[in-house]
Design an enzyme around this catalytic site. Structure first.
Site, PDB file in Angstrom:
ATOM      1  N   GLU A  36       0.827  -1.343  -0.091  1.00  0.00           N
ATOM      2  CA  GLU A  36      -0.019   0.090  -0.105  1.00  0.00           C
ATOM      3  C   GLU A  36       0.947   1.334  -0.153  1.00  0.00           C
ATOM      4  O   GLU A  36       1.769   1.151   0.816  1.00  0.00           O
ATOM      5  CB  GLU A  36      -0.980  -0.082   1.244  1.00  0.00           C
ATOM      6  CG  GLU A  36      -1.865   1.102   1.107  1.00  0.00           C
ATOM      7  CD  GLU A  36      -2.862   1.156   2.414  1.00  0.00           C
ATOM      8  OE1 GLU A  36      -2.881   0.439   3.195  1.00  0.00           O
ATOM      9  OE2 GLU A  36      -3.580   2.331   2.576  1.00  0.00           O
ATOM     10  N   ARG A 261       4.791 -13.107   9.781  1.00  0.00           N
ATOM     11  CA  ARG A 261       5.644 -11.800   9.461  1.00  0.00           C
ATOM     12  C   ARG A 261       6.738 -11.891  10.012  1.00  0.00           C
ATOM     13  O   ARG A 261       7.172 -12.695  11.136  1.00  0.00           O
ATOM     14  CB  ARG A 261       4.842 -10.622   9.916  1.00  0.00           C
ATOM     15  CG  ARG A 261       3.404 -10.768  10.655  1.00  0.00           C
ATOM     16  CD  ARG A 261       2.821  -9.425  11.094  1.00  0.00           C
ATOM     17  NE  ARG A 261       3.388  -8.243  10.768  1.00  0.00           N
ATOM     18  CZ  ARG A 261       2.773  -7.520   9.923  1.00  0.00           C
ATOM     19  NH1 ARG A 261       1.734  -7.888   9.125  1.00  0.00           N
ATOM     20  NH2 ARG A 261       3.305  -6.422   9.693  1.00  0.00           N
ATOM     21  N   LYS A 271       4.191   0.330   9.913  1.00  0.00           N
ATOM     22  CA  LYS A 271       4.347   1.647   8.978  1.00  0.00           C
ATOM     23  C   LYS A 271       3.765   2.753   9.964  1.00  0.00           C
ATOM     24  O   LYS A 271       3.889   3.833   9.894  1.00  0.00           O
ATOM     25  CB  LYS A 271       3.362   1.390   7.880  1.00  0.00           C
ATOM     26  CG  LYS A 271       4.523   1.142   6.707  1.00  0.00           C
ATOM     27  CD  LYS A 271       3.613   1.329   5.257  1.00  0.00           C
ATOM     28  CE  LYS A 271       2.918   0.001   4.948  1.00  0.00           C
ATOM     29  NZ  LYS A 271       2.175   0.103   3.687  1.00  0.00           N
TER      30      LYS A 271
HETATM   31  P1  ATP Z   1       2.509  -2.504   8.065  1.00  0.00           P
HETATM   32  O1  ATP Z   1       1.999  -3.369   9.016  1.00  0.00           O
HETATM   33  O2  ATP Z   1       3.913  -2.340   8.280  1.00  0.00           O
HETATM   34  O3  ATP Z   1       1.706  -1.292   8.213  1.00  0.00           O
HETATM   35  P2  ATP Z   1       1.076  -3.504   5.753  1.00  0.00           P
HETATM   36  O4  ATP Z   1       0.783  -4.928   5.948  1.00  0.00           O
HETATM   37  O5  ATP Z   1       0.133  -2.624   6.249  1.00  0.00           O
HETATM   38  O6  ATP Z   1       2.489  -3.094   6.683  1.00  0.00           O
HETATM   39  P3  ATP Z   1       1.525  -3.497   3.366  1.00  0.00           P
HETATM   40  O7  ATP Z   1       2.037  -2.327   2.175  1.00  0.00           O
HETATM   41  O8  ATP Z   1      -0.196  -3.609   2.870  1.00  0.00           O
HETATM   42  O9  ATP Z   1       1.794  -2.936   4.677  1.00  0.00           O
HETATM   43  O10 ATP Z   1       2.363  -4.704   2.907  1.00  0.00           O
HETATM   44  C1  ATP Z   1       2.475  -5.161   1.749  1.00  0.00           C
HETATM   45  C2  ATP Z   1       3.008  -7.020   1.865  1.00  0.00           C
HETATM   46  O11 ATP Z   1       3.969  -6.680   2.762  1.00  0.00           O
HETATM   47  C3  ATP Z   1       1.692  -7.332   2.405  1.00  0.00           C
HETATM   48  O12 ATP Z   1       1.564  -8.566   1.756  1.00  0.00           O
HETATM   49  C4  ATP Z   1       2.164  -7.537   4.055  1.00  0.00           C
HETATM   50  O13 ATP Z   1       1.467  -8.768   4.174  1.00  0.00           O
HETATM   51  C5  ATP Z   1       3.541  -7.816   3.807  1.00  0.00           C
HETATM   52  N1  ATP Z   1       4.249  -7.410   5.050  1.00  0.00           N
HETATM   53  C6  ATP Z   1       3.976  -6.353   5.810  1.00  0.00           C
HETATM   54  N2  ATP Z   1       4.745  -6.381   6.963  1.00  0.00           N
HETATM   55  C7  ATP Z   1       5.385  -7.583   7.050  1.00  0.00           C
HETATM   56  C8  ATP Z   1       6.435  -8.229   7.696  1.00  0.00           C
HETATM   57  N3  ATP Z   1       6.575  -7.631   9.089  1.00  0.00           N
HETATM   58  N4  ATP Z   1       6.538  -9.546   7.617  1.00  0.00           N
HETATM   59  C9  ATP Z   1       6.390 -10.059   6.225  1.00  0.00           C
HETATM   60  N5  ATP Z   1       5.553  -9.418   5.332  1.00  0.00           N
HETATM   61  C10 ATP Z   1       5.199  -8.250   5.729  1.00  0.00           C
HETATM   62 MG    MG Z   2      -1.548  -3.982   4.725  1.00  0.00          MG
END
Ligand code: ATP
Ligand code: MG
Length: 560
Positions: A36, A261, A271
């Site tokens: 995102e 994760r 984020k």
């Molecule tokens: P955050 O929890 O940091 O806000 P998010 O999941 O909202 O991250 P996205 O931009 O939606 O951020 O994530 C893109 C991809 O990265 C998604 O498929 C998400 O599952 C993966 N992702 C995010 N954080 C992790 C993590 N700590 N370990 C592995 N994959 C991750």
């Molecule tokens: Mg997300």
């Protein structure tokens, strides 16, 4: 199906895909990385990127970069640009760049399809009421009074929602599934909201936006993604993902597979929290070298190779764990140990005069760029009558085991010869300001005494030729292993006040001063350092990427 083993380690997802390929279930594997664009990528994302790209690569498939841009409130073009730069830097090449917003028209048409088939309805209650009717894990939800409104009426309202006739929150579109489902995600989830917002890509074309859950699976289907890999928190969303695919005329049927994760100790990887660190000024920006963002660790001097090796080492499973940050640092040390040129730098200079070295002269000494790698060649190091050594490499009242320089003692100057400390000069306050030493010419390279052994070797730079430089010593950003773990204390309370120590007047070899931003070196005996973009040729700036040894493991081992 045979796989070259250079393509990374195996894990449950790879094993599953191999079996599916063997059973002829797929012609080609297609994955996607779906960020995102509401912030910078962090090390957690690197795990997801490495997984998605390496799985597709291992089976000769491909990966799309898909921006999940369904929430214009927080999304910005600068994040899209930064994300692309970071994925490229990690060393991965996507097949297609796509945006969920590319599919807004198709997603809208499919929403009408659901309405026409009695599978979605416009709910005209406010968000509060809808939330109150959701029920709990033990109580079923309550059906909306609008649930059974005629399809024609929902269609008309939904079209007028799109046309901009209503204010934010006046209506939503909900999938009509099951308010009594044990899975709350299936209790008539909201799939469209009215939001009068300008979108970074579609501008003011839309004032209704699809939910993440509605957009994601359908975007996967449009792109013929075979395996939609996501983190465990989406496990409960999988039934909704599958329900939507089953009830829409989509061109393909991806499967969702969840993995755990990445969590790192002494770090926050979310984020929302990283945005706070930036917005509240705890760090200098998203690329502050203490940030666990890819932009931050890149600036600090981490290499993409080290991060990829780390991702391969930690593996892919379904169980949650916290990985010590030191594991990543070790991968970095191993990588830089192989590749970083060696150089000498003095962080806290103490002047040393070689009394038997001619005044005004320079002797150019040959030194290896990398002692274990002759093919990396040699460099020339300037020796002069006045040099600097590290202040703490001298001790006046030295204990027996102190093998560096002490009054009357001998030490080898790295890449040069053996010296003896003859005299210690102090200022009126008793502070040591200069050492007078004599060199043993017989111990120069090529001379009979070249191999004479003394217990200590120290680094040094010429006082005349060395360049003043700013060195930034970074340490853990947080003082505790799980900064966000205690909900009663804000995570910013755990910031490490010593996470940045600036040394304004270190000295480095003149050639090293010509480094370009990102170039890494081993400062002998000190650690690995990378040139920072803040530097200029006149005043370089270096960041410490990592020390030579893991000092944190030692501290923790002592129970400190
Ligand atoms: P955050 O929890 O940091 O806000 P998010 O999941 O909202 O991250 P996205 O931009 O939606 O951020 O994530 C893109 C991809 O990265 C998604 O498929 C998400 O599952 C993966 N992702 C995010 N954080 C992790 C993590 N700590 N370990 C592995 N994959 C991750
Ligand atoms: Mg997300």
């Amino acid at each position: 199906m045979t796989e070259p083993d250079i393509q990374g380690p195996t894990h449950f997802i790879r094993n599953r895909i191999r079996k599916e390929l063997d059973a002829g279930q797929y012609q080609q594997i297609v994955t996607r990385f779906p960020p995102e664009p509401n912030g910078y990528l962090h090390l957690g994302h690197a795990k997801s990127i490495a997984l998605n790209f390496s799985v597709a690569e291992a089976f000769g498939g491909h990966t799309n970069l898909r921006f999940d841009d369904t929430n214009p409130a927080k999304e910005e073009q600068r994040y899209i640009d930064a994300i692309k730069e970071d994925v490229r830097w990690l060393g991965y090449t996507w097949k297609h760049e796509r945006h969920a917003s590319d599919y807004f028209e198709q997603l809208y048409a499919w929403a009408l399809h659901l309405i026409d088939h009695g599978l979605a309805y416009v709910d005209s209650q406010d968000a509060e009421s809808i939330r109150a009717q959701r029920g709990t894990l033990t109580e079923p939800g309550v059906e909306s009074p609008f649930r059974n409104r005629p399809s024609e009426e929902s269609r008309d309202l939904f079209q007028r929602m799109r046309a901009g006739e209503f204010a934010d929150g006046a209506h939503v579109l909900r999938a009509k599934i099951d308010m009594a489902s044990g899975n709350i995600n299936l209790r008539d989830p909201v799939i469209y909201r009215i939001r009068h917002l300008t979108h970074p890509r579609t501008g003011d074309q839309w004032c209704i936006y699809p939910s993440y859950d509605y957009a994601h699976g359908q975007s996967d289907a449009i792109e013929h993604i075979t395996h939609s890999l996501c983190t465990l928190e989406f496990e409960d969303h999988r039934p909704l993902y599958e329900w939507l695919l089953a009830h829409l005329p989509v061109p393909s049927h991806p499967v969702q597979i969840e993995f755990s994760r990445l969590n790192l100790d002494f770090t926050v990887l979310s984020k929302r929290r990283l945005t706070r660190l930036v917005d509240e000024g705890h760090v200098s920006g998203w690329d502050d070298p203490r940030m666990p963002t890819l932009a931050g660790v890149r600036r600090r001097g981490f290499t993409p190779e080290a991060i990829r090796t780390f991702c391969a080492e930690i593996g892919v499973t379904k169980s949650d764990s916290i990985i010590p940050f030191g594991v990543l640092e070790n991968a970095l040390r191993n990588d830089l140990n192989e590749r970083a040129p060696r150089t000498m730098a003095v962080l806290r200079p103490l002047k040393l005069v070689l009394t038997n070295f001619p005044e005004g002269e320079t002797e150019w000494l040959d030194a290896a760029v990398h002692p274990q790698k002759p093919d990396m060649g040699t460099r020339r190091v300037a020796m002069t009558r006045e040099i600097y050594i590290e202040a703490d490499d001298f001790m006046e009242e030295a204990p027996k085991k102190f093998f560096r320089l002490k009054p009357g003692g001998e030490v080898r100057l790295r890449n040069a010869f053996i010296i003896r400390c003859d005299e210690v000069i102090k200022d009126t306050g008793g502070q040591v300001v200069e050492l007078r030493c004599s060199l043993d010419p017989d111990t120069r390279s090529g001379q009979p005494g070249a191999n004479r052994k003394v217990k200590g070797t120290i680094h040094w730079v010429s006082a005349v030729h060395s360049v003043q430089t700013e060195v930034r010593l970074y340490d853990r950003l947080f003082q505790v292993p799980d900064p966000a773990g205690d909900k009663a204390v804000d995570f910013t309370e755990h910031l490490n006040p010593e996470s940045l120590v600036v040394i304004p007047d270190a000295r480095i070899e003149p050639e090293t001063a010509k480094a370009r931003p990102g170039d890494s070196f081993q400062f002998e005996r000190l650690g690995y350092f990378a040139a920072d973009p803040d530097g200029t040729p006149e005043r370089p700036v270096f960041n410490r990427a990592v020390t030579l040894r893991d000092t944190w493991a030692k501290i923790e081992g002592q129970g400190a």
